[in-house]
Scaffold this active site. Structure first.
Site, short mmCIF file in Angstrom:
data_model
loop_
_atom_site.label_atom_id
_atom_site.label_comp_id
_atom_site.label_asym_id
_atom_site.label_seq_id
_atom_site.Cartn_x
_atom_site.Cartn_y
_atom_site.Cartn_z
N THR A 1 3.57 16.44 26.02
CA THR A 1 4.55 15.40 26.34
C THR A 1 5.47 15.78 27.51
OG1 THR A 1 4.54 14.95 24.00
CG2 THR A 1 6.49 14.21 25.18
N GLY B 1 6.02 18.78 21.60
CA GLY B 1 5.31 19.55 20.58
C GLY B 1 4.60 18.63 19.63
N GLY C 1 3.71 9.38 17.36
CA GLY C 1 4.36 10.65 17.02
C GLY C 1 5.87 10.55 17.11
N ASP C 2 6.50 11.66 17.48
CA ASP C 2 7.97 11.73 17.54
C ASP C 2 8.55 11.06 18.78
OD1 ASP C 2 6.58 13.93 18.93
OD2 ASP C 2 8.59 14.44 19.63
#
Ligand code: GLY
Length: 326
Positions: free
Chosen positions: A169, A221, A199-200
């Site tokens: 990312t 991550g 994802g995050d």
């Protein structure tokens, strides 16, 4: 306030010649954002410009260079946040857009919402007149091969084994002359992810956060692991409620993340960049490498490995000149 910007190109192990490309790409992105700040423009403009640079560079997992889903498609996530107002905008699982960070900013500025996903995000992009780009233009040969390799070497039995995948990312945090802080994060996610997996990265508080009263953070991550610990807001909380410095808060949050997830099936490390309200950029990572660059006071710092620190002087009168210091 002395303007500053920090960018990351992912917490990951960069293979071979990718190290040089990651250094160059992060350097260019930080330099682009920094020049905007020293012209007196806003932190949010600098973050958007720096992330566009990283999204357009096929070295990184965001925009062009995003990894493929299990169905060979590209689905991207991005978020941007203004620490002055706490307004944020994000898109998730969006397709056929060159710069998801620009669309995320349009969500923030032109809708009453924080996050648009999938078809709804693409419908909004069409309404805003954002040109469509074919997925072929976003796919690199390297990522096409990575998916093929993943499917042939590992097969369905280990579809959930994320340890073999990259998660690199991109992100940026900036503070402008008025002390306003902004952050942005953008990603194509992880190779062989299920269609619709998010994802995050596009989640404010998880993949990043910005509050002028505390600081700004962008994470990189393994998305599922970062989401489990609400990494960005964990760091902000340590600064806000335990009065920790941003460096100490980031280091502690990443260590705690490793400890808390030690027994989890998929426990992967992460990295973060940030700028506290004192304006000093910091970074921390538990992965083997993380590409980063930051600029402040006319100097640009760049590295990939722990302990790296290549320093350049920024030629203010030029659009792009950086002179390496001895
Ligand atoms: N951190 C990016 C992702 O896992 O999607």
């Amino acid at each position: 306030m002395e303007p500053a910007i920090i960018v990351h190109g992912g917490a990951v192990k960069f293979s071979g010649e990718k190290v040089g490309r990651a250094l160059e790409g992060t350097k260019n992105a930080a330099s682009r954002g920094y020049r905007i700040l020293i012209q007196g423009r806003s932190a949010i403009d600098a973050v958007q410009a720096a992330i566009c640079e990283l999204e357009n560079d096929p070295t990184f997992d965001a925009g062009t260079g995003s990894p493929l889903t299990s169905e060979g498609d590209i689905e991207m996530d991005a978020v941007i946040m203004d620490g002055r107002t706490l307004e944020s905008g994000a898109v998730a699982a969006v397709k056929n857009v060159k710069n998801p960070i620009v669309l995320a900013r349009m969500v923030m500025e032109n809708t009453p919402h924080c996050l648009l996903v999938g078809q709804g995000a693409n419908q909004f992009a069409d309404e805003e007149g954002v040109p469509r780009i074919s997925k072929e233009k976003l796919i690199t040969e390297e990522n096409r091969n990575k998916l093929l390799e993943f499917k042939s070497s590992y097969g369905k039995a280990v579809m959930n084994d994320f340890s073999t995948r990259d998660h690199d990312t991109v992100g940026a945090v900036a503070i402008d002359k008025d002390g306003n802080i902004a952050f942005g994060t953008s990603t194509g996610g992880i190779t062989n992810k299920r269609p619709g997996r998010v994802g995050d990265s596009p989640l404010a508080g998880i993949g990043g956060y910005a509050d002028n009263k505390v600081g700004g953070i962008s994470c990189t991550g393994h998305g599922e692991s970062i989401t489990r610990v609400a990494l960005a807001y964990d760091i902000i909380s340590k600064m806000k409620y335990a009065n920790m410095t941003i460096q100490a808060a980031a280091d502690e949050a990443l260590s705690e993340m490793s400890e808390k997830l030690a027994n989890a099936e998929n426990n992967f490390s992460a990295g973060v960049i940030g700028i506290g309200k004192d304006g000093v950029p910091v970074y921390s990572f538990k992965t083997e490498q993380m590409a980063w660059a930051w600029a402040r006071n006319g100097k640009l710092h760049n590295g990939v490995n722990p302990g790296d620190d290549d320093v350049y002087s920024v030629e203010i009168d030029s659009d792009s000149t950086l002179i390496k210091d001895d």
